[in-house]
Design a protein around this motif. Structure first.
Motif, PDB file in Angstrom:
ATOM      1  N   GLY A  45      79.396 -29.009  12.973  1.00  0.00           N
ATOM      2  CA  GLY A  45      77.971 -28.858  13.257  1.00  0.00           C
ATOM      3  C   GLY A  45      77.396 -29.856  14.251  1.00  0.00           C
ATOM      4  O   GLY A  45      76.176 -30.020  14.324  1.00  0.00           O
ATOM      5  N   VAL A  46      78.255 -30.536  15.002  1.00  0.00           N
ATOM      6  CA  VAL A  46      77.770 -31.549  15.944  1.00  0.00           C
ATOM      7  C   VAL A  46      77.929 -31.040  17.381  1.00  0.00           C
ATOM      8  O   VAL A  46      78.985 -30.552  17.764  1.00  0.00           O
ATOM      9  N   SER A  47      76.849 -31.212  18.163  1.00  0.00           N
ATOM     10  CA  SER A  47      76.896 -30.773  19.557  1.00  0.00           C
ATOM     11  C   SER A  47      77.450 -31.892  20.437  1.00  0.00           C
ATOM     12  O   SER A  47      77.370 -33.069  20.094  1.00  0.00           O
ATOM     13  N   SER A  48      78.015 -31.504  21.567  1.00  0.00           N
ATOM     14  CA  SER A  48      78.529 -32.514  22.495  1.00  0.00           C
ATOM     15  C   SER A  48      78.475 -32.004  23.924  1.00  0.00           C
ATOM     16  O   SER A  48      78.420 -30.797  24.172  1.00  0.00           O
ATOM     17  N   VAL A  49      78.471 -32.962  24.851  1.00  0.00           N
ATOM     18  CA  VAL A  49      78.587 -32.659  26.278  1.00  0.00           C
ATOM     19  C   VAL A  49      79.970 -33.154  26.714  1.00  0.00           C
ATOM     20  O   VAL A  49      80.341 -34.293  26.420  1.00  0.00           O
ATOM     21  N   VAL A  50      80.726 -32.282  27.369  1.00  0.00           N
ATOM     22  CA  VAL A  50      82.053 -32.676  27.851  1.00  0.00           C
ATOM     23  C   VAL A  50      81.996 -32.795  29.371  1.00  0.00           C
ATOM     24  O   VAL A  50      81.600 -31.842  30.053  1.00  0.00           O
ATOM     25  N   LEU A  51      82.380 -33.969  29.885  1.00  0.00           N
ATOM     26  CA  LEU A  51      82.340 -34.225  31.325  1.00  0.00           C
ATOM     27  C   LEU A  51      83.751 -34.327  31.866  1.00  0.00           C
ATOM     28  O   LEU A  51      84.594 -35.012  31.283  1.00  0.00           O
ATOM     29  N   ASP A  52      84.001 -33.634  32.987  1.00  0.00           N
ATOM     30  CA  ASP A  52      85.306 -33.783  33.617  1.00  0.00           C
ATOM     31  C   ASP A  52      85.124 -33.864  35.132  1.00  0.00           C
ATOM     32  O   ASP A  52      84.336 -33.103  35.697  1.00  0.00           O
ATOM     33  N   LEU A  77      90.796 -24.855  15.295  1.00  0.00           N
ATOM     34  CA  LEU A  77      89.978 -24.835  16.516  1.00  0.00           C
ATOM     35  C   LEU A  77      89.832 -23.420  17.062  1.00  0.00           C
ATOM     36  O   LEU A  77      89.065 -23.191  17.998  1.00  0.00           O
ATOM     37  N   GLY A  78      90.624 -22.490  16.512  1.00  0.00           N
ATOM     38  CA  GLY A  78      90.488 -21.092  16.925  1.00  0.00           C
ATOM     39  C   GLY A  78      91.478 -20.647  17.984  1.00  0.00           C
ATOM     40  O   GLY A  78      91.324 -19.568  18.549  1.00  0.00           O
ATOM     41  N   ILE A  79      92.510 -21.460  18.290  1.00  0.00           N
ATOM     42  CA  ILE A  79      93.490 -21.017  19.284  1.00  0.00           C
ATOM     43  C   ILE A  79      94.916 -20.993  18.722  1.00  0.00           C
ATOM     44  O   ILE A  79      95.884 -20.888  19.479  1.00  0.00           O
ATOM     45  N   GLY A  80      95.038 -21.071  17.394  1.00  0.00           N
ATOM     46  CA  GLY A  80      96.366 -21.119  16.769  1.00  0.00           C
ATOM     47  C   GLY A  80      97.193 -19.877  17.048  1.00  0.00           C
ATOM     48  O   GLY A  80      98.365 -19.961  17.425  1.00  0.00           O
ATOM     49  N   GLU A  81      96.553 -18.703  16.896  1.00  0.00           N
ATOM     50  CA  GLU A  81      97.269 -17.438  17.112  1.00  0.00           C
ATOM     51  C   GLU A  81      97.782 -17.333  18.543  1.00  0.00           C
ATOM     52  O   GLU A  81      98.911 -16.934  18.790  1.00  0.00           O
ATOM     53  N   GLU A 132      88.394 -21.634  27.120  1.00  0.00           N
ATOM     54  CA  GLU A 132      87.840 -20.312  26.789  1.00  0.00           C
ATOM     55  C   GLU A 132      87.144 -20.338  25.430  1.00  0.00           C
ATOM     56  O   GLU A 132      86.063 -19.773  25.257  1.00  0.00           O
ATOM     57  N   ARG A 133      87.755 -21.036  24.484  1.00  0.00           N
ATOM     58  CA  ARG A 133      87.161 -21.147  23.150  1.00  0.00           C
ATOM     59  C   ARG A 133      85.866 -21.959  23.213  1.00  0.00           C
ATOM     60  O   ARG A 133      84.841 -21.558  22.662  1.00  0.00           O
ATOM     61  N   ALA A 134      85.912 -23.089  23.923  1.00  0.00           N
ATOM     62  CA  ALA A 134      84.736 -23.972  24.006  1.00  0.00           C
ATOM     63  C   ALA A 134      83.558 -23.240  24.653  1.00  0.00           C
ATOM     64  O   ALA A 134      82.400 -23.436  24.266  1.00  0.00           O
ATOM     65  N   GLN A 135      83.856 -22.384  25.641  1.00  0.00           N
ATOM     66  CA  GLN A 135      82.775 -21.673  26.333  1.00  0.00           C
ATOM     67  C   GLN A 135      82.084 -20.653  25.439  1.00  0.00           C
ATOM     68  O   GLN A 135      80.980 -20.214  25.756  1.00  0.00           O
ATOM     69  N   GLU A 136      82.724 -20.299  24.327  1.00  0.00           N
ATOM     70  CA  GLU A 136      82.078 -19.370  23.377  1.00  0.00           C
ATOM     71  C   GLU A 136      81.133 -20.096  22.415  1.00  0.00           C
ATOM     72  O   GLU A 136      80.426 -19.464  21.647  1.00  0.00           O
ATOM     73  N   ILE A 137      81.201 -21.426  22.415  1.00  0.00           N
ATOM     74  CA  ILE A 137      80.496 -22.191  21.385  1.00  0.00           C
ATOM     75  C   ILE A 137      79.223 -22.817  21.961  1.00  0.00           C
ATOM     76  O   ILE A 137      79.293 -23.574  22.927  1.00  0.00           O
ATOM     77  N   VAL A 140      78.913 -26.667  22.378  1.00  0.00           N
ATOM     78  CA  VAL A 140      79.708 -27.381  23.381  1.00  0.00           C
ATOM     79  C   VAL A 140      79.127 -27.112  24.771  1.00  0.00           C
ATOM     80  O   VAL A 140      78.994 -25.969  25.191  1.00  0.00           O
ATOM     81  N   ASP A 141      78.773 -28.189  25.476  1.00  0.00           N
ATOM     82  CA  ASP A 141      78.204 -28.101  26.830  1.00  0.00           C
ATOM     83  C   ASP A 141      79.263 -28.675  27.785  1.00  0.00           C
ATOM     84  O   ASP A 141      79.437 -29.879  27.887  1.00  0.00           O
ATOM     85  N   LEU A 142      79.996 -27.764  28.436  1.00  0.00           N
ATOM     86  CA  LEU A 142      81.149 -28.143  29.241  1.00  0.00           C
ATOM     87  C   LEU A 142      80.715 -28.283  30.694  1.00  0.00           C
ATOM     88  O   LEU A 142      80.204 -27.337  31.286  1.00  0.00           O
ATOM     89  N   ARG A 143      80.916 -29.465  31.273  1.00  0.00           N
ATOM     90  CA  ARG A 143      80.447 -29.707  32.646  1.00  0.00           C
ATOM     91  C   ARG A 143      81.596 -30.164  33.533  1.00  0.00           C
ATOM     92  O   ARG A 143      82.043 -31.316  33.439  1.00  0.00           O
ATOM     93  N   PHE A 144      82.048 -29.255  34.393  1.00  0.00           N
ATOM     94  CA  PHE A 144      83.117 -29.595  35.335  1.00  0.00           C
ATOM     95  C   PHE A 144      82.525 -30.266  36.573  1.00  0.00           C
ATOM     96  O   PHE A 144      81.323 -30.134  36.849  1.00  0.00           O
ATOM     97  N   LEU A 145      83.380 -30.958  37.325  1.00  0.00           N
ATOM     98  CA  LEU A 145      82.978 -31.702  38.526  1.00  0.00           C
ATOM     99  C   LEU A 145      81.831 -32.673  38.221  1.00  0.00           C
ATOM    100  O   LEU A 145      80.931 -32.873  39.031  1.00  0.00           O
TER     101      LEU A 145
END
Lengths: 516, 63
Positions: A45-52, A77-81, A132-137, A140-145
């Protein structure tokens, strides 16, 4: 087929226009550890910003061997399968010394586990699945560049400066998790250095694409004729990509060794023909070292930014995921006010312990592969000699010990009549459960697992089960019934034969306070 | 009792590391001497002539 390195989309972050509110968590680095961290925090239940600072998955296979525990974590994490379906499992391993096979082994899968002992899967696939999983959530705020250029810590926040293609901006967060790899810029900005035994070696790592029916096996050579005095490893990965690791020795020039005119003849000698395509080459320099502390106030290190090991034994990516497993629920509990900030000290205590075990194992493997001249080399060569003749010595041949989770030191309630493998501090072992699996049913919340008995109502989720042969072997031992307190990271916190509500309550408090 | 030829030593990696550490800093002659003493100590501990003869034979066969 070569992997298609499709760039991820960059969007100008809101902070370029107006100051963003203080975030809960900023994660630096969108490798397997950073991405897994963000998804695991969202599970709590915790939000985060990911920087790359980049916008593609990592180039080349890199971490390829994912252990059972990592697969179990991937499942949560939802990618086991996906990882399981795409990954390659080898069972037969062959060990050669000079020009002859010393022995081979067939790893039979252990029954009653959802996941195999490991799969081989290129790191770029793992990153792709996690992105792909993170982008569904939404959390999660995913920030490239988005490249972090400065980090500063105050009493109540971490402040960052970030560069983007559209300019610079600032961010603040309650906590920063540095998952930015072995050369961690965050570690550098904080002026922190690795400590411990300096142990350096160069490995040439190459991915080749090769058609045909080359066996799905692991081949390891000590002092092969084709690569005098060093060691070599061949592994199969998905898509007909094979990974070759060649030990080069410390006094070689990495830039020289990476040149195709040097690499291709070497590989021809390994595989015995020239019908392959070179996909990726890198020279890997490693040290076996770690940070003294993984937690520095509001800045926390996880994965390679905290500890680096040799590549043999699959302890880089796997140990990073175990850091994630350990840190996720603790940081969530601190941020949500369920636990004191001191709980994070237990992340430091437990994962430095885990890192030391990994460092110890990988140093021993490296020493076996590169013995010092004199008595060390004599012992090593004679272990290999005996291994061809006497079964016991095969186990002594050390070309990498497969990563298994460490057992955290614990003084929690225990009973010696119960199996050692599930004692407090150990990760709970999987077992069939109804139509599914025990670990899936434990999920990621603290649980009371009651076998052959009823659980007292203590406000925690309860899983009551009847014994099965697997549960008897893995959880009951000699006991008629058993009662386990299991942490959100599926580590056994305490266990009893006869649960006593007061003792269980005390163990629950100890769990939230991070006491050993 | 016959010589055990299958895995019998828990955590042999740890023993192996300790064995090498015990030799660290010794010259060749000192290492030979240490190995000799170690064999004599272990032989006394094993205390079974037949087992020791089989161990000697196995070590010699592997030359």
């Amino acid at each position: 087929m070569p992997y298609d390195y499709e760039p991820f989309e960059y969007a100008p972050p809101p902070g370029l226009k107006a100051k963003e509110p203080q975030h809960k968590v900023v994660i630096v680095g969108a490798g397997p550890v950073g991405l897994a961290m963000a998804i695991e925090l969202s599970n709590h239940g915790v939000s985060s910003v990911v920087l790359d600072d980049n916008n593609v998955v990592s180039v080349g296979s890199r971490a390829i061997c994912w252990s059972k525990r990592s697969l179990e974590i991937f499942d949560r994490l939802g990618i086991g399968e996906q990882a399981l379906a795409k990954g390659v499992t080898w069972k037969v391993g062959r060990t050669f010394h000079r020009d002859h096979e010393v022995f081979n082994f067939d790893l039979l899968p252990e029954k009653g586990h959802r996941m195999p002992a490991f799969v081989n899967l290129q790191q770029y696939y793992v990153e792709q699945y996690l992105v792909e999983r993170a982008q569904e959530i939404d959390l999660v705020d995913l920030r490239f560049l988005n490249k972090v250029t400065a980090v500063e810590q105050t009493d109540d926040a971490v402040h960052l400066r970030i560069e983007t293609p559209d300019g610079e901006y600032g961010l603040a967060a309650d906590y920063l998790i540095a998952c930015d790899g072995a050369r961690s810029p965050v570690r550098g900005m904080m002026g922190l250095e690795f400590e411990g035994e300096l142990f350096e070696e160069h490995f040439l790592i190459a991915d080749i694409e090769m058609q045909g029916n080359f066996a799905s096996e692991r081949w390891f050579w000590f002092e092969p004729e084709f690569h005098a005095g060093q060691s070599a490893l061949l592994h199969k990965q998905p898509d007909n990509i094979y990974r070759i690791d060649l030990q080069l020795g410390w006094d070689t020039d990495p830039d020289e060794e990476k040149k195709p005119e040097k690499v291709i003849p070497r590989i021809e000698k390994v595989v015995g023909h020239s019908d392959f395509r070179l996909d990726w080459v890198s020279v890997y320099t490693f040290q076996c070292r770690r940070l003294r502390d993984f937690v520095h106030g509001r800045i926390i290190f996880a994965g390679d930014s905290a500890h680096v090991v040799s590549p043999f034994g699959a302890r880089g990516g796997n140990s990073g995921l175990q850091d994630v497993d350990n840190l996720g629920w603790k940081l969530a509990a601190v941020l949500q006010g369920r636990a004191p900030a001191g709980l994070l000290d237990s992340y430091n205590r437990e994962r430095t312990h885990g890192a030391d075990e990994n460092l110890r194992n990988s140093s021993r493997t490296t020493r076996f592969m590169t013995p010092a001249d004199g008595i060390e080399r004599i012992f090593r060569d004679q272990v290999l000699r005996l291994a061809g003749k006497v079964p016991f010595a095969r186990g002594w041949v050390n070309s990498g010990r497969l990563s298994v989770p460490c057992i955290y030191p614990s003084a929690a309630p225990d009973n010696i009549r119960m199996p050692k493998a599930t004692r407090p501090g150990a990760v709970a072992l999987d077992a069939p459960h109804g139509n599914g699996w025990l670990l899936q049913n434990l999920g990621g919340a603290p649980r009371l697992l009651a076998i052959n008995c009823a659980a007292p109502d203590l406000g925690l989720d309860v899983l009551e089960v009847e014994e099965t042969p697997f549960l008897r072997e893995r959880y009951l031992g000699d006991a008629a019934q058993a009662f386990y307190l299991i942490r959100p990271d599926q580590v056994v916190a305490a266990r009893w034969i006869e649960p006593d509500a007061q003792a269980v309550r005390a163990a629950i408090d100890a769990m939230w306070e991070g006491r050993a | 009792m016959s010589l055990i030829e299958t895995d019998n030593l828990p955590d042999h990696d740890d023993f192996y590391a300790e064995l090498l550490a015990t030799h660290r800093g010794l010259n060749e002659a000192q290492s030979h001497a240490l190995n000799a003493r170690l064999i004599l100590i272990l032989a006394n501990h094993i205390g079974d002539r037949a087992v020791l003869s089989r161990a000697l034979e196995l070590a010699r066969e592997t030359v």
